[in-house]
Design a protein around this motif. Sequence first.
Motif, PDB file in Angstrom:
ATOM      1  N   LEU A  90     -61.445  -8.196 -18.063  1.00  0.00           N
ATOM      2  CA  LEU A  90     -61.619  -6.986 -17.260  1.00  0.00           C
ATOM      3  C   LEU A  90     -61.767  -7.334 -15.782  1.00  0.00           C
ATOM      4  O   LEU A  90     -61.224  -6.637 -14.917  1.00  0.00           O
ATOM      5  CB  LEU A  90     -62.827  -6.191 -17.747  1.00  0.00           C
ATOM      6  CG  LEU A  90     -62.672  -5.529 -19.114  1.00  0.00           C
ATOM      7  CD1 LEU A  90     -63.976  -4.872 -19.540  1.00  0.00           C
ATOM      8  CD2 LEU A  90     -61.544  -4.514 -19.101  1.00  0.00           C
ATOM      9  N   GLN A  91     -62.509  -8.396 -15.476  1.00  0.00           N
ATOM     10  CA  GLN A  91     -62.655  -8.815 -14.081  1.00  0.00           C
ATOM     11  C   GLN A  91     -61.317  -9.266 -13.515  1.00  0.00           C
ATOM     12  O   GLN A  91     -60.967  -8.917 -12.389  1.00  0.00           O
ATOM     13  CB  GLN A  91     -63.678  -9.942 -13.967  1.00  0.00           C
ATOM     14  CG  GLN A  91     -65.100  -9.481 -14.172  1.00  0.00           C
ATOM     15  CD  GLN A  91     -66.087 -10.639 -14.154  1.00  0.00           C
ATOM     16  OE1 GLN A  91     -65.705 -11.791 -14.224  1.00  0.00           O
ATOM     17  NE2 GLN A  91     -67.363 -10.316 -14.065  1.00  0.00           N
ATOM     18  N   THR A  92     -60.555 -10.011 -14.295  1.00  0.00           N
ATOM     19  CA  THR A  92     -59.250 -10.482 -13.847  1.00  0.00           C
ATOM     20  C   THR A  92     -58.306  -9.303 -13.639  1.00  0.00           C
ATOM     21  O   THR A  92     -57.546  -9.287 -12.670  1.00  0.00           O
ATOM     22  CB  THR A  92     -58.663 -11.468 -14.878  1.00  0.00           C
ATOM     23  OG1 THR A  92     -59.592 -12.539 -15.062  1.00  0.00           O
ATOM     24  CG2 THR A  92     -57.338 -12.032 -14.419  1.00  0.00           C
ATOM     25  N   ALA A  93     -58.374  -8.311 -14.525  1.00  0.00           N
ATOM     26  CA  ALA A  93     -57.512  -7.134 -14.385  1.00  0.00           C
ATOM     27  C   ALA A  93     -57.843  -6.393 -13.094  1.00  0.00           C
ATOM     28  O   ALA A  93     -56.943  -5.913 -12.390  1.00  0.00           O
ATOM     29  CB  ALA A  93     -57.674  -6.215 -15.591  1.00  0.00           C
ATOM     30  N   GLY A  94     -59.119  -6.293 -12.756  1.00  0.00           N
ATOM     31  CA  GLY A  94     -59.516  -5.640 -11.513  1.00  0.00           C
ATOM     32  C   GLY A  94     -59.019  -6.399 -10.297  1.00  0.00           C
ATOM     33  O   GLY A  94     -58.564  -5.799  -9.313  1.00  0.00           O
ATOM     34  N   GLU A  95     -59.087  -7.726 -10.348  1.00  0.00           N
ATOM     35  CA  GLU A  95     -58.593  -8.538  -9.240  1.00  0.00           C
ATOM     36  C   GLU A  95     -57.083  -8.404  -9.105  1.00  0.00           C
ATOM     37  O   GLU A  95     -56.565  -8.317  -7.989  1.00  0.00           O
ATOM     38  CB  GLU A  95     -58.975  -9.998  -9.455  1.00  0.00           C
ATOM     39  CG  GLU A  95     -60.461 -10.265  -9.339  1.00  0.00           C
ATOM     40  CD  GLU A  95     -60.842 -11.686  -9.733  1.00  0.00           C
ATOM     41  OE1 GLU A  95     -59.935 -12.470 -10.077  1.00  0.00           O
ATOM     42  OE2 GLU A  95     -62.043 -11.990  -9.708  1.00  0.00           O
ATOM     43  N   GLU A 127     -55.258  -5.837  -9.996  1.00  0.00           N
ATOM     44  CA  GLU A 127     -54.979  -4.507  -9.469  1.00  0.00           C
ATOM     45  C   GLU A 127     -55.219  -4.471  -7.957  1.00  0.00           C
ATOM     46  O   GLU A 127     -54.414  -3.903  -7.211  1.00  0.00           O
ATOM     47  CB  GLU A 127     -55.857  -3.474 -10.171  1.00  0.00           C
ATOM     48  CG  GLU A 127     -55.572  -2.049  -9.751  1.00  0.00           C
ATOM     49  CD  GLU A 127     -56.407  -1.054 -10.528  1.00  0.00           C
ATOM     50  OE1 GLU A 127     -56.669   0.025  -9.971  1.00  0.00           O
ATOM     51  OE2 GLU A 127     -56.803  -1.348 -11.656  1.00  0.00           O
ATOM     52  N   ALA A 128     -56.301  -5.082  -7.490  1.00  0.00           N
ATOM     53  CA  ALA A 128     -56.581  -5.126  -6.056  1.00  0.00           C
ATOM     54  C   ALA A 128     -55.484  -5.901  -5.323  1.00  0.00           C
ATOM     55  O   ALA A 128     -55.063  -5.506  -4.225  1.00  0.00           O
ATOM     56  CB  ALA A 128     -57.941  -5.759  -5.799  1.00  0.00           C
ATOM     57  N   GLN A 129     -54.996  -6.983  -5.915  1.00  0.00           N
ATOM     58  CA  GLN A 129     -53.923  -7.751  -5.296  1.00  0.00           C
ATOM     59  C   GLN A 129     -52.631  -6.942  -5.237  1.00  0.00           C
ATOM     60  O   GLN A 129     -51.902  -7.009  -4.248  1.00  0.00           O
ATOM     61  CB  GLN A 129     -53.695  -9.056  -6.051  1.00  0.00           C
ATOM     62  CG  GLN A 129     -54.790 -10.072  -5.856  1.00  0.00           C
ATOM     63  CD  GLN A 129     -54.592 -11.321  -6.710  1.00  0.00           C
ATOM     64  OE1 GLN A 129     -53.737 -11.354  -7.585  1.00  0.00           O
ATOM     65  NE2 GLN A 129     -55.397 -12.337  -6.446  1.00  0.00           N
ATOM     66  N   GLN A 130     -52.341  -6.167  -6.279  1.00  0.00           N
ATOM     67  CA  GLN A 130     -51.138  -5.329  -6.280  1.00  0.00           C
ATOM     68  C   GLN A 130     -51.210  -4.274  -5.180  1.00  0.00           C
ATOM     69  O   GLN A 130     -50.214  -3.990  -4.508  1.00  0.00           O
ATOM     70  CB  GLN A 130     -50.946  -4.663  -7.654  1.00  0.00           C
ATOM     71  CG  GLN A 130     -50.564  -5.627  -8.746  1.00  0.00           C
ATOM     72  CD  GLN A 130     -49.229  -6.296  -8.494  1.00  0.00           C
ATOM     73  OE1 GLN A 130     -48.344  -5.742  -7.864  1.00  0.00           O
ATOM     74  NE2 GLN A 130     -49.080  -7.515  -8.970  1.00  0.00           N
ATOM     75  N   VAL A 131     -52.395  -3.685  -4.987  1.00  0.00           N
ATOM     76  CA  VAL A 131     -52.566  -2.697  -3.922  1.00  0.00           C
ATOM     77  C   VAL A 131     -52.342  -3.363  -2.568  1.00  0.00           C
ATOM     78  O   VAL A 131     -51.654  -2.822  -1.695  1.00  0.00           O
ATOM     79  CB  VAL A 131     -53.970  -2.052  -4.012  1.00  0.00           C
ATOM     80  CG1 VAL A 131     -54.281  -1.249  -2.764  1.00  0.00           C
ATOM     81  CG2 VAL A 131     -54.074  -1.185  -5.251  1.00  0.00           C
ATOM     82  N   ARG A 132     -52.909  -4.541  -2.390  1.00  0.00           N
ATOM     83  CA  ARG A 132     -52.750  -5.267  -1.124  1.00  0.00           C
ATOM     84  C   ARG A 132     -51.287  -5.634  -0.888  1.00  0.00           C
ATOM     85  O   ARG A 132     -50.788  -5.523   0.238  1.00  0.00           O
ATOM     86  CB  ARG A 132     -53.620  -6.533  -1.150  1.00  0.00           C
ATOM     87  CG  ARG A 132     -53.541  -7.355   0.096  1.00  0.00           C
ATOM     88  CD  ARG A 132     -54.179  -6.663   1.275  1.00  0.00           C
ATOM     89  NE  ARG A 132     -54.111  -7.538   2.432  1.00  0.00           N
ATOM     90  CZ  ARG A 132     -53.889  -7.124   3.655  1.00  0.00           C
ATOM     91  NH1 ARG A 132     -53.769  -5.839   3.903  1.00  0.00           N
ATOM     92  NH2 ARG A 132     -53.827  -7.973   4.643  1.00  0.00           N
ATOM     93  N   ILE A 133     -50.584  -6.044  -1.920  1.00  0.00           N
ATOM     94  CA  ILE A 133     -49.163  -6.380  -1.789  1.00  0.00           C
ATOM     95  C   ILE A 133     -48.360  -5.159  -1.367  1.00  0.00           C
ATOM     96  O   ILE A 133     -47.499  -5.239  -0.489  1.00  0.00           O
ATOM     97  CB  ILE A 133     -48.627  -6.981  -3.105  1.00  0.00           C
ATOM     98  CG1 ILE A 133     -49.181  -8.389  -3.301  1.00  0.00           C
ATOM     99  CG2 ILE A 133     -47.108  -6.996  -3.128  1.00  0.00           C
ATOM    100  CD1 ILE A 133     -48.902  -8.976  -4.665  1.00  0.00           C
ATOM    101  N   SER A 134     -48.624  -4.004  -1.975  1.00  0.00           N
ATOM    102  CA  SER A 134     -47.879  -2.795  -1.603  1.00  0.00           C
ATOM    103  C   SER A 134     -48.190  -2.388  -0.159  1.00  0.00           C
ATOM    104  O   SER A 134     -47.295  -1.944   0.567  1.00  0.00           O
ATOM    105  CB  SER A 134     -48.179  -1.655  -2.574  1.00  0.00           C
ATOM    106  OG  SER A 134     -49.527  -1.260  -2.462  1.00  0.00           O
TER     107      SER A 134
END
Length: 130
Positions: free
Chosen positions: A72-77, A79-86
């Motif tokens: 779950l922690q990795t999934a949150g990280e 997701e945050a990286q995907q937002v930053r990439i976009s």
Amino acid sequence: MRQINFLLIFSFGLATVMFTLENTTATTVHFLPGVSTTLPLAALLLVVGGLGATAAWIYAVWSGVVRKVETLQTAGEVEAQQVRISELENDLRRYRATVDAQLGLLPAAGESSAPSSKAGGDEGLSLAVD
């Protein structure tokens, strides 16, 4: 793989049963100084085996919980990286559009922005008239 697991568990269980049937003598167990009890060896083996199985099950459950929390922690990280990439991709598109617009305002490489004039008049100028 399930068949191998079943075969191992069955073999271990059968060996335990055979061992307990052959060793039924009473055994004294000392828990703490001054605390002891006498049990048949078969009962003692069943109790100890049950405690071991329970401990193994608790360890497996705990490992699963820890793995789930890490996932779950990795999934949150991620997701945050995907937002930053976009966000970075959007910034890159804006910067490219700005650079393209500024390049359109620059004169071509062969042209100069000021008209050239020679000293002394219009000797070098020629006009073609149709």
